[in-house]
Design an enzyme around this catalytic site. Structure first.
Site, short mmCIF file in Angstrom:
data_model
loop_
_atom_site.label_atom_id
_atom_site.label_comp_id
_atom_site.label_asym_id
_atom_site.label_seq_id
_atom_site.Cartn_x
_atom_site.Cartn_y
_atom_site.Cartn_z
N GLU A 89 -51.58 78.47 115.03
CA GLU A 89 -50.77 79.24 114.09
C GLU A 89 -51.60 79.81 112.94
O GLU A 89 -51.08 80.17 111.90
CB GLU A 89 -49.64 78.36 113.54
CG GLU A 89 -48.67 77.91 114.64
CD GLU A 89 -47.54 77.07 114.09
OE1 GLU A 89 -47.52 76.84 112.86
OE2 GLU A 89 -46.67 76.67 114.87
N LYS A 95 -32.19 78.39 108.18
CA LYS A 95 -32.73 79.00 109.40
C LYS A 95 -31.56 79.48 110.25
O LYS A 95 -30.80 78.68 110.79
CB LYS A 95 -33.57 77.97 110.17
CG LYS A 95 -34.81 77.51 109.41
CD LYS A 95 -35.33 76.19 109.93
CE LYS A 95 -35.97 76.28 111.28
NZ LYS A 95 -36.57 74.98 111.69
#
Length: 312
Positions: free
Chosen positions: A153, A287
């Site tokens: 990432e 989220k």
């Protein structure tokens, strides 16, 4: 594994994309899509989302699947954006009724720490992160040049053995960048990922099981308190398991910082209401994919804001 989120509808057959196939979800579109078109709900976000809830009739969106419902909800949101002729985030701000909704997470509560806007916070974040690899070399100085390579990432992967080492590196980078009084640290313990080892937490859960790394909840509690004491940590996410209501309540009352819940609240207004009642946290990680509808996400946001929570 998070168990309270809206359900992603996967095939489950290991022979089909290792169980991640979405043919079930594709089949459900054939029902949900025409039903929405027939209803002619235009771009009214709340009406569209409510109609999908009524069609699904499950607690976790398992009839049609979160990925399909989320896609439909986002599509309607984009249509509203187009109709108004504004950028997507401006439309979302309109739906929430809060012009201060979007602030950079690189700097928690940045207006209290001397960075009142995106531009300044972004500038600060770049300076801080630049002090980790070469040429400034905080990581290289401590762990060698090989430690400046990046992981999947884009994060740095020095051979850190203790969590406190990572926090010390961040402190060094903050000082090297010249922001010791302005930059604070937020961390994610992600306790649901490393819990349930005979009632203990595994601090080395990504490696082969080693009982010497398993610690009791009280030990984890004291570890988190040491991070707060020794570093400018002002926010901790998921310090305990997703079912650890009482654990978080007692921890929150004793540390005086922002306690963010993700796996426990899953952007679900019902679970957030429980967390408010039990005083299990004081900040929400929002989220949309967890609840799969824009309207319910906005409800979650407004509920937390009305009760004085932070929202990330």
């Amino acid at each position: 594994m998070v168990i309270y989120e809206a359900l992603e509808l996967r095939v489950g057959d290991k022979a089909c994309y290792l169980g991640k196939g979405v043919l079930k979800a594709v089949e459900r579109i054939k029902t949900l899509g025409p039903a929405l078109l027939e209803k002619k709900l235009s771009v009214d976000q709340e009406k569209v989302d409510k109609f999908m809830i009524e069609l699904d009739r499950t607690e976790n969106k398992s009839k049609f699947g979160a990925s399909i419902i989320l896609g439909m909800s986002f599509t309607k949101c984009k249509m509203g954006t187009t109709e108004k002729g504004v950028l997507p985030y401006c439309h979302i701000v309109d739906l929430t009724g809060n012009p201060d909704l979007i602030t950079p997470s690189v700097s928690l509560q940045c207006d209290q720490w001397g960075f009142p806007c995106w531009k300044q916070a972004g500038h600060m974040g770049v300076h801080d992160s630049a002090c980790l690899p070469p040429p400034q070399g905080v990581i290289e100085a401590e762990y060698g040049k090989d430690a400046t390579s990046v992981g999947d990432e884009g994060d740095f992967t020095p051979n850190i053995l203790e969590n406190s080492e990572a926090l010390e590196l961040l402190k060094m980078a903050i000082h090297a960048a010249g922001y010791p009084e302005k930059v604070v640290i937020g961390m994610d313990v992600a306790a649901s990922e490393n819990g349930n080892r005979n009632g203990k937490y595994d601090l080395n859960f990504k490696s082969a099981d080693d009982p010497t790394w398993h610690i009791a909840e009280e030990k984890l509690r004291e570890l988190c308190k040491s991070f707060i004491k020794n570093c400018p940590v002002v926010s901790i996410e998921d310090p305990f398991d997703q079912d650890g209501w009482a654990s978080c309540t007692s921890f929150l009352s004793g540390v005086g910082i922002q306690i963010v819940r993700d796996d426990l609240t899953v952007t679900n207004p019902k679970r957030i209401a429980q967390a408010i009642e039990k005083k299990a946290c004081n900040s929400l990680l929002l989220k949309v994919n967890q609840i799969s509808l824009m309207t319910e996400s906005i409800q979650a946001y407004k509920l937390t804001q009305s009760n004085g929570w932070g929202v990330m």
